[in-house]
Write an enzyme that holds these catalytic residues in place. Sequence first.
Site, mmCIF file in Angstrom:
data_model
loop_
_atom_site.group_PDB
_atom_site.id
_atom_site.type_symbol
_atom_site.label_atom_id
_atom_site.label_comp_id
_atom_site.label_asym_id
_atom_site.label_seq_id
_atom_site.Cartn_x
_atom_site.Cartn_y
_atom_site.Cartn_z
ATOM 1 C CG HIS A 1 -1.245 3.143 4.701
ATOM 2 N ND1 HIS A 1 -1.348 1.699 4.177
ATOM 3 C CD2 HIS A 1 -0.447 3.045 5.783
ATOM 4 C CE1 HIS A 1 -0.876 1.271 5.408
ATOM 5 N NE2 HIS A 1 -0.233 1.660 5.891
ATOM 6 C CB CYS B 1 -0.924 0.170 1.162
ATOM 7 S SG CYS B 1 -1.805 -1.327 1.598
#
Length: 584
Positions: free
Chosen positions: A141, A80
Amino acid sequence: MSRRGKMERAWILLLGQIFMGAWSLSREEKGPNFVLMMVDDLGIGDLGCYGNATLRTPNIDRLAQEGVKLTQHIAAAPLCTPSRAAFLTGRYAVRSGMAGYGKLGVFIMTAASGGLPEQEVTFAELAKQQGYATSLIGKWHLGLNCERSDDFCHHPNRHGFDHFYGITMTNMRDCQPGHGSILYMISSHIPTRSIGVAIGTVAVLHVLGVISVTRKMLLCFSLVPAVFLALFAVVVFTYPYLNCFLMRNQEIVEQPFLSENLTQRMTHEAIQFLQRNSERPFLLFFSFVQVHTALFASAAFRGRSRHGLYGDTVEEVDWSVGKLMETLDSLGLRENTLLYLTSDHGAHLEEISSNGEVHGGWNGIYKAGKSTNWEGGIRVPGILRWSGVLPGNKSIDEPTSNMDIFPTVAKLIGAGTPEDREIDGRDLMPLLLGEVERSEHEFLFHYCNAYLNAVRWRPANSDSTWKAFFFTQNFSPENSTACLHTHVCFCTEEYVTYHDPPLLFDLSRDPSETTPLTEREVPDFHAVLDVMRRAASRHARSVAPVPNQLSLGNQLWKPWLQPCCSTLSQLCTCSRDDPPEGGD
Ligand SMILES: *[C@@H]1O[C@H](CO)[C@@H](O)[C@H](O)[C@H]1NC(C)=O
Ligand SMILES: *[C@@H]1O[C@H](CO)[C@@H](O)[C@H](O)[C@H]1NC(C)=O
C-alpha cells in the site's frame, strides 16, 4: 577409556565449545532475527490479552504472556498508507510526502504514480545492508510505478525487501464483486446539493419564462449523468481486475486474487521463508491482508467465532501467528528472534456490511476509530517477544509509537540510523528492558492526513498524559463516534470543527476522552496548552517541504501505469500462483 582417549575427548569438547562460542558470538553481533507482524484494521479491543473475553486469540495472548505488552502504543497515523510509511521509515508521513492534503489519504488505484520516495530509508534496507535476508509478505500500500507499468519504482523490492509475496495495494471491498466502497468514495465527491440547486434554478427560470429550455438542451444535459453512470459502471466492474492482484516479487501471479485461502497461502510462504533462511539472519515483515474488508476466512474458520465473519478472520489471523511461532520453535530460533505484533491503526467502525453485519473491529474503551485521532483510531496493540532477553508477562503503559521499530531494529543490528534526516521513532530497548521507566517521547504528534490534528504530552515531572486537539472531525450522525455518511472521517475544512483554545484531555484520568477539561479543573490550563502549542510549532518547523505523493495527480488512474498479466481483452486475468520450491 584410556587416559589418552579421555584427553582427546576433552580436547575435542573444548575445541567444539570455542567454535560454538565464536559462532554464537558472530550471530549475536549480527543481532536477532525479526518477525514483524502487522494486522490491517485490527482493533485493540479484539484481542484476548487486551481484554476481549469472547474472541479467541490464544496464540497472540501467549505471545503477550511471553513478552512485553504495550498499552499505549500509538500508530503514527490513523490510515493505512501514512501509518505504514511512518512505520517503515521511523518518520512521520508528512516528512516523506505520504500524507495527503485532500480528502483522500490513501492510494485506491494501483495505476497511480505516487508512492514511498526512493530516498526514504526503510528498516528493511538497513537490515539488507547488514546481510539480513529480508521479506515482505502481504500488504504494501505504498505505491508501485512512476512512469511505466513495469518500472516498479515504489515496489517493496526497491525498499529493501529481497523477497515479496503479496498485494501492492490494499484489500478493498471492491475486490469482491458487489461490495463496492469505491461507490461511497466517488459519491461523496459529487456535489449533489449544488447540482440540485442548479437544476431547480433552471426549472424555476424556465417556468417563469425568463429562459426557455429546449428539448435538445435537455437531452444534452441528461447525457452528462448518463456518461458519468456508464464510466462509473466500468470502474466498478473492472476494479477487481485492475487493482486486486497478487505478486511474487515483480511478477503478477494471480489477477484478481482469490481471497478465500489467502491468509493460508501467505502463512505457507512465510514458513518457507523462515525455513530457507534459518541459517542466516533474517527480517520478515508479515503484513496481514486481513482484517480489512472485504472480509474473508478459509473454510476451516468460517462460522466458528462468536463474532460473525469478522471474528472468523481475526481467529484465522491468530492461527497464522501461532504457525509462525511454531515454525520458529521447531527451527530452534526462539531465543534469537524478536517478534512484534501490531495493527496499522484502530478498527474501522463504519464497516457495516450491506445486510447490517458488523465488519469492523472493536476499540475497547477507546473513543471512535480508524481515520480519527481519538484514541480508538491510533491506540493499537503492541506486543514484543524476545525469549531470554526481554522480560515476560510485562505490561508497559508509557507512550510508544509504531515509528519506534525503525531505530530499535537499526540499533540491534548495529546499523545506526541515517543522520541526514529527522527520525521521529525512539529505540524501545531501554524501556522494554526496564533500564528506564519513562518513554523518550515527551511529545507525540497526531496527524490527520497532512494536518496536525492533536498533540500528546507526557511531562517528565507528572503522571498526566495531556492530549490537545486543534480540531476534531464532525461525526455523522452527530450523536455517534463515526462518520457513517462518508465511510471514513475526512480531515479537510468542511468536515471538521476548529478549537481555540484546543480541546484538552488528560488520558491518565480520562482514557476514553469523554469530557474536555476546563480552566476550573486544571489550574495551569493555559500554561499546559502553551507548552503543547510551542512543541507543535517547533515540530512543524522541523518538517521540510517535499513533493506530495498523494496529490490528485499522483492518485489518479493512469492507464500507462496499469499492470496487467494477460491482455485487456482477457480482462487482465491470470492464475499461476505456484510457490517455487526453495530459492528466492
Ligand atoms: C481452500 O482450501 C480448501 C481446503 O484446504 C480447498 O478445499 C478449497 O478449494 C480452497 N479454496 C480455494 C479458493 O483455493
Ligand atoms: C470482542 O471483540 C468483538 C469483535 O470485535 C466485539 O464485538 C466485542 O464487543 C469484544 N468484546 C469485549 C469484551 O471487548
